[in-house]
Design a protein around this motif. Sequence first.
Motif, PDB file in Angstrom:
ATOM      1  N   GLY A 446       0.801  -1.220   0.000  1.00  0.00           N
ATOM      2  CA  GLY A 446       0.000   0.000   0.000  1.00  0.00           C
ATOM      3  C   GLY A 446       0.830   1.265   0.000  1.00  0.00           C
ATOM      4  N   GLN A 447       2.122   1.144   0.307  1.00  0.00           N
ATOM      5  CA  GLN A 447       3.017   2.286   0.293  1.00  0.00           C
ATOM      6  C   GLN A 447       4.410   1.800  -0.086  1.00  0.00           C
ATOM      7  N   VAL A 459       3.134  -0.930  -5.998  1.00  0.00           N
ATOM      8  CA  VAL A 459       2.577  -0.054  -4.970  1.00  0.00           C
ATOM      9  C   VAL A 459       1.176   0.350  -5.427  1.00  0.00           C
ATOM     10  N   PRO A 461      -1.987   1.742  -3.587  1.00  0.00           N
ATOM     11  CA  PRO A 461      -2.722   2.215  -2.401  1.00  0.00           C
ATOM     12  C   PRO A 461      -4.232   2.088  -2.541  1.00  0.00           C
ATOM     13  N   ALA A 466      -2.530   0.963   3.544  1.00  0.00           N
ATOM     14  CA  ALA A 466      -1.225   1.453   3.971  1.00  0.00           C
ATOM     15  C   ALA A 466      -0.645   0.508   5.022  1.00  0.00           C
TER      16      ALA A 466
END
Length: 502
Positions: A446-447, A459, A461, A466
Amino acid sequence: MRTREIPVLVVGAGPVGLSTAAFLAHWGVGAVVIDKRDPTAAPPRAGASLRTLELFRSIGLGPETERLSWTAATPMAGIYKDSAFGATQQVTGLPERYAKRLETCSPVDARQNMTQSEVQRLTLDYLTGRSTVRFGAELTGFEAGDTDVRAEVVDLATGETEEIVAKYLIAADGARSSVRGRLGITMPDRRVVARLNTAFFRADLGNVVEKWGTGACFVRNDSVYATLFSKNGRDQWSSHIMDYPGKPAELTELSEQRTVELLRAAIGDDGIAIDLHSVNAWEAAVGVASELRKGRVFLVGDAAHVQSSAGGLGMNTGIQDGHNLAWKIAAVLAGQAAPRLLDSYEPERLAAIDASLTLSRRMHEGYQDRVDPDRLYDTVAVDYLRGMLCYRYRSGAVADDGTADADVLADVIQPGRRFPHRWADSDRGRVSVLDLIGSRWTLLVGQPVAPDTDIQVLVLPDVIAAGGAVLVRPDGFVGWVATGADRDPKRALHRVLGHRTP
């Protein structure tokens, strides 16, 4: 006698054997595929499921599948009539919530359809220059040792015998598998659910498929109880002749004349020309081999499990056997995984096979008992989605989180299940996460992170919370989901593979 050394020998060049070789080739493993016949000359029987089309898409064959396929109705849609041109008795299919799930669960159009003939053409073209396919070559014996399998293969045209030494042998040689027999593996729970005749023919029925709204018609009248399944949306058909007045209880061959009479009764127009390709008597049976593996020899497809054509997942379950096995063999041969990764093949595929056979058995029994179609489809809707796409693996190649199996309608990320289709923004525009994953080890986060691995990192999100992380295997199945107790993707990768070389 000439001796040849290869990585993998595949016995059987039907759609399962050729697909398995194609998946192996995609992951860098050349194979030799042999078959004593040319299976590509057979009439089109089975159809490719949404999940099977996803697998071909994952190895870069999406455009080719779209070119070779035709648009049909939503899977499992059917119409019941007193003849092809007669009165409609009932229109049926999956309940709406399950049909909608099929429309949204994949980047592949659920209405896209290919028969085994197109699957074989697709995979043969893909294998050109990547692997060797030999028709008219028969396996006459083999010995499986600790380090290889030594097979004897005879060319039926010349009589010349060759020894092939392979690291692994994959048996895709059908329900009467000679490899399974030589290994002494039985199918103890095999059960016959029906004895019927299937005809393959060409007939111009005009635009009936468009009028029906589906390519699957079930005919019930005083003369015959049979199916009419479109194989190309136009003039190529198959028909399961399930019952007719005077039908014997035992397996009985039908003459060409009697077959045409019954087909005319199903079509309802004696003036239409029928070009009968073939008709065969067969037993619709359900069963699983007592073992799917002995040492370096693996069973896939009908060699490993047999089922009625009801539900349409037989060929597809076999193709998915080969897909599951191919990436694991490739990882072991490349030194990326311990040989014990191959121990996960049997328990994983048994879970999928059980789901597929459950659907087949329930549907065929429903057809034979003439259960009301709406009630039948309402009963088997969960079975279809689970058998086609939503089965779950539990093995040493999955870091199980101990959670209960999610409902087939739930779009969740769960260890042991295929990563769900989600739309995401990327440098390629709006694409499915499945297309971003492809067929590579992928860590979704997510980050931004800098994991100590050489795998693909995405990545996303909008897809992963996160601090979250999900490890997806090359076959698209979730191998690990980060938890509070375990957030190390490298350790998770080692756990799923057994070991991984630096």
